[in-house]
Design an enzyme around this catalytic site. Structure first.
Site, PDB file in Angstrom:
ATOM      1  N   GLY A  15       3.667   5.652  -5.090  1.00  0.00           N
ATOM      2  CA  GLY A  15       2.580   6.518  -4.649  1.00  0.00           C
ATOM      3  C   GLY A  15       2.705   7.924  -5.198  1.00  0.00           C
ATOM      4  O   GLY A  15       1.710   8.548  -5.594  1.00  0.00           O
ATOM      5  N   ASP A  16       3.926   8.437  -5.239  1.00  0.00           N
ATOM      6  CA  ASP A  16       4.159   9.767  -5.819  1.00  0.00           C
ATOM      7  C   ASP A  16       3.815   9.763  -7.306  1.00  0.00           C
ATOM      8  O   ASP A  16       3.268  10.734  -7.838  1.00  0.00           O
ATOM      9  CB  ASP A  16       5.622  10.174  -5.633  1.00  0.00           C
ATOM     10  CG  ASP A  16       6.082  10.011  -4.197  1.00  0.00           C
ATOM     11  OD1 ASP A  16       5.277  10.246  -3.280  1.00  0.00           O
ATOM     12  OD2 ASP A  16       7.247   9.627  -3.995  1.00  0.00           O
TER      13      ASP A  16
END
Length: 305
Positions: free
Chosen positions: A250-251
């Site tokens: 997600g990052d």
């Protein structure tokens, strides 16, 4: 310039073994140590994409020194606030027949030390990007995100918030440039189960109506959806691959989105790069390299369907 903030960074000690036996002595078959934290992950992926950035946050003790050393050795610029007492946390991640994690609490952060972070935020100027990622540690006031966004309001700074629940809802009124909940987090925000794409889009549009300029929804194997500030809905199926490590995916999507957007401000290209980068990290043992990202990008449609 892009600035990332990691309030509670860590050393992630990852150990692997074929099977974990509770209550017994277990010996690892392999192990790795990485600097951890959502903002740090964004910084490292941006570095892989040759995008300059500065990693901010708090570090303390011998673990804090090691976090900073590893992030700098990776090639990132850092400007952490060094704490006078306590040590940065160590997170233990066991990969066996089942995955388990033990995450440390992190050090105490004084009001004066929080003030030093605000001083560093004064270096951010119009046109820059600030990424606020992760939860607020118990050592800090719950409204820290709000105070930062209020402090920087009306300065022409694009702020990205990657947080969940009430923490996210409380800052939307400050009109962040981008928020990135996943499908489950999006449903939890409104206390509903999202059964189909229409439910997801409706919930994301509600967040946009509440203030967020762009809403990026990650849906793991089902792909992603972007509700753009231009009132358009972008959708993309997930590329095929074997998930090896979901930590940091997600990052990586946030980093890829920013990298794509900075090219020419095109939301489709930002979305496309975000999906490629998040997927590349998910299919890698560590955060994706530029070559892995470009290879994944080649599997995605170049034009909107």
């Amino acid at each position: 310039m892009i600035f990332t903030v990691t309030f509670n960074p860590s050393l992630d000690y990852i150990v692997g073994l074929e099977e974990f036996h509770e209550g017994e002595v277990n010996r690892s078959e392999w192990e790795h140590i990485f600097p951890g934290g959502k903002g740090i992950n964004v910084s490292m992926v941006l570095k892989n994409l040759a995008i300059g950035n500065v990693a901010l946050g708090f570090v303390g003790g011998f673990t804090g020194k090691e976090i900073q050393r590893r992030v700098k050795a990776f090639g990132c610029y850092t400007d952490f606030v060094k704490l006078k007492s306590g040590i940065s946390r160590i997170n233990v991640k066991v990969k066996a027949n089942k995955e388990s994690e033990i995450n440390g609490q992190g050090p105490n952060i004084t009001k004066k030390e929080l003030g030093r972070l605000f001083e560093k935020l004064e270096l951010i100027k119009k046109g820059d990007v600030l990424v606020l990622a992760g939860s607020i540690p118990k050592a800090l006031p719950e409204d820290t995100y709000e105070n930062i966004m209020k402090h920087l309001e009306n300065r022409g700074i694009k702020i990205v918030v990657d947080a969940t629940g009430e923490l996210l809802l409380k800052v939307i009124k400050y009109q962040p440039f981008l928020i990135k909940p996943n499908k489950q987090e999006l449903g939890e925000i409104f206390g509903v189960t999202l059964k189909n794409r229409e439910d997801i889009i409706d919930a994301a549009k509600r967040l946009q109506e509440m203030g967020s300029q762009n809403v990026l929804i990650s849906m793991a194997g089902d792909g992603a959806i972007l509700i753009g500030e231009n009132a358009r809905v972008y959708e993309m199926k997930a590329p095929k691959g074997i998930v090896k490590n979901s930590v940091g995916a997600g990052d990586s999507m946030v980093a890829g989105f920013l990298a794509g957007y900075l090219l020419d401000g095109d939301l489709w290209e930002a979305f496309r790069m975000g999906v490629a980068t998040g997927s590349a990290s998910a299919f890698s043992e560590a955060l994706a390299t530029k070559d892995e990202i470009l290879k994944m990008l080649g599997q995605l449609p170049e034009k909107e369907s």
